[in-house]
Scaffold this active site. Structure first.
Site, PDB file in Angstrom:
ATOM      1  N   GLY A  58       0.865  -1.264  -0.088  1.00 34.27           N
ATOM      2  CA  GLY A  58      -0.078   0.087  -0.006  1.00 34.27           C
ATOM      3  C   GLY A  58       0.880   1.432   0.042  1.00 34.27           C
ATOM      4  N   ASN A  59       0.235   2.219   0.151  1.00 33.21           N
ATOM      5  CA  ASN A  59       0.956   3.682   0.464  1.00 33.21           C
ATOM      6  C   ASN A  59       0.373   4.383   1.474  1.00 33.21           C
ATOM      7  OD1 ASN A  59      -1.054   5.627  -0.983  1.00 33.21           O
ATOM      8  ND2 ASN A  59      -0.586   4.141  -2.636  1.00 33.21           N
ATOM      9  N   ARG A  60       1.046   5.535   1.708  1.00 30.60           N
ATOM     10  CA  ARG A  60       0.855   6.403   3.039  1.00 30.60           C
ATOM     11  C   ARG A  60      -0.387   7.277   2.699  1.00 30.60           C
ATOM     12  NH1 ARG A  60       5.869   9.014   4.200  1.00 30.60           N
ATOM     13  NH2 ARG A  60       4.351  10.363   5.724  1.00 30.60           N
ATOM     14  N   SER A  61      -0.855   7.380   1.661  1.00 31.52           N
ATOM     15  CA  SER A  61      -2.142   8.224   1.520  1.00 31.52           C
ATOM     16  C   SER A  61      -3.439   7.970   2.266  1.00 31.52           C
ATOM     17  CB  SER A  61      -2.681   8.354  -0.060  1.00 31.52           C
ATOM     18  OG  SER A  61      -3.757   9.382  -0.358  1.00 31.52           O
TER      19      SER A  61
END
Ligand SMILES: Cc1cc2nc3c(=O)[nH]c(=O)nc-3n(C[C@H](O)[C@H](O)[C@H](O)COP(=O)(O)O)c2cc1C
Length: 438
Positions: free
Chosen positions: A221-224
């Site tokens: 995933g990513n931090r958004s």
């Protein structure tokens, strides 16, 4: 027609708030009312409810039976998570009468009831009409509070001089007549041009970060967090647009009028965009979409102690935005977002805009920890073909407002281009017509 949120605090002049509500409804505005507990001792909720045709709210802890809808609007299927739904969607927040006590709370940012909490969250113009005994009004504390509010761009409608409610007293503190309060609100609304400049426009926003499965429980995933996209959706809805939000793993409250489509992976987001894009006028692609995904996700959970440590092979995901840009119809406005590292951020954003055929790219520098991912502030530059607009560090809602200002500018420029092309075509047609006749 505007959405007027009327806050009523405790004082004799509360009876004038009834007439203010009546005049606003008569003028075609949709009015909702928030009362303080003290104000109910002066004027009951039943009268406001009868006049506005909507429930009155007193506390942030009670659910709104109208689920954040203003009179004339459909009541959403789901109750808004936020108790601030009313103020989020208001075009103007009029607090009349504003008691000395409520003014003090407003000036110092107290939020101990729904009226004051809503004022802290208001992004629309706030208008206050103080009304009280003359000595209370002239007390240095009240005067200092009014100065503080005026310094923060709250519009203060000064009280008039005359006979006051306290027997035999004459002085400053009388609340102006309801017609004057309404006129002041309408002037505020007009000065901000149309309160709903995006009315009739369909805006598609993507928010959050996609998750690409490795196995049945793990993902890349990513931090958004989705804060920027939700702020864009809220601002577009506030400006009157019909908003659809494609939310990738967003755990934030969304505005009640916004239609939300929940997705998880880049592929799901791509499918949802493909379905929704043809019907939208503006696309704001704020979601952080994975560029790579595990090539062979497994349907079960990978075991730690069985076999060698797995190696994850990645494959590129589809470039959703480029595909949408290639399928765009004339008049659609497309805005991309770029999270870039350091000095070359702007150059990358310019190249991305050209390469993907976008109208604008909003770029932020993710090498900084105080802005961007999962925080409430951002600092961006909006890159268009015509130039660049830098937004110094500010709240994501202010960034959203600037992005939508740019979108409005792009649409206006597009309409102008279409008009001049039509005029030129008309001139050619007329010439050709004359030629044929001769
Ligand atoms: C009969 C009566 C009249 C009042 N009139 C006023 C008034 O005109 N303005 C004011 O600031 N306070 C007035 N007060 C005092 C407020 O009701 C009191 O400060 C209250 O705490 C205000 O609460 P609120 O700001 O949460 O509505 C009055 C009180 C009474 C009992």
């Amino acid at each position: 027609m505007a959405r007027v949120l009327l806050g009523v605090s405790g004082g004799i002049a509360a009876y004038k708030a009834l007439e203010t509500a009546r005049l606003a409804v008569k003028a075609g505005h949709a009015v909702r009312v928030i009362q303080t507990d003290a104000s109910v001792r002066f004027v009951g909720t039943a009268s406001f409810q009868a006049i506005t045709g909507a429930p009155v709210l007193l506390s942030e802890l009670e659910p709104d039976p109208a689920r954040g809808a203003y009179p004339g609007e459909a009541v959403p299927d789901r109750a808004p998570i936020s108790h601030l739904a009313l103020v989020e969607r208001a075009d103007v927040y009029l607090i009349a009468p504003a008691s000395a006590n409520t003014l003090a709370k407003l000036a110092h940012g107290l939020a101990d009831n729904l009226l004051t909490t809503a004022a802290l969250a208001a992004e629309c113009p706030v208008v206050v009409a103080p009304a009280m005994n003359g000595r209370m009004y002239e007390h240095p504390a009240t005067q200092a509070n009014l100065r503080l509010l005026a310094d923060r761009d709250v519009m203060v409608i000064p009280p008039g001089e005359g006979d006051l409610a306290s027997h035999g007293e004459h002085g400053v503190g009388r609340m102006p007549e309801p017609s004057e309060l309404l006129a002041a609100c309408e002037a505020v609304l007009e000065s901000g041009a149309s309160p709903r400049p995006l009315s009739g426009l369909r805006v598609l926003v993507t928010a959050g970060g996609t998750r690409e499965p490795i196995d049945s429980v793990r993902y890349i995933g990513n931090r958004s967090s989705g804060r920027m996209g939700v702020a864009l959706a809220r601002e577009a809805a506030r400006r009157g647009a019909d908003v659809t939000l494609i939310a990738a793993n967003v755990a934030l409250a969304t505005p009640p009028v916004v239609r939300v489509i929940e997705v998880r992976s880049a592929a799901e987001l791509g499918d949802a965009c493909e379905r929704e894009f043809p019907g939208c006028d503006v696309l704001l692609m704020a979601a952080a979409v994975a560029d790579f995904r595990p090539a062979a996700p497994v349907a079960h959970k990978l075991k730690k102690d069985v076999g060698p440590v797995p190696t994850i092979e990645l494959e590129p995901t589809d470039d959703v935005l480029s595909a949408l840009a290639a399928a765009r119809r004339p008049g659609q406005v497309l805005v991309g977002f770029a999270a870039e590292h350091g000095e070359d951020a702007l150059e990358h954003a310019r190249a991305k805009r050209r390469r993907k055929g976008l109208d604008a790219v909003v770029v932020n520098d993710i090498s900084r920890s105080d802005i961007g991912f999962d925080v409430s502030e951002n600092e961006v530059t909006v890159v268009t073909a015509a130039g660049e607009r830098r937004v110094p560090r500010t709240s994501k809602s202010r960034v959203a407002a600037t992005v939508l200002d740019v979108v409005q500018g792009l649409r206006a420029a597009g309409a102008q281009r279409a008009d001049s092309k039509e005029a030129a075509d008309g001139a050619v047609g007329a010439t050709a017509g004359r030629g044929t006749r001769v």
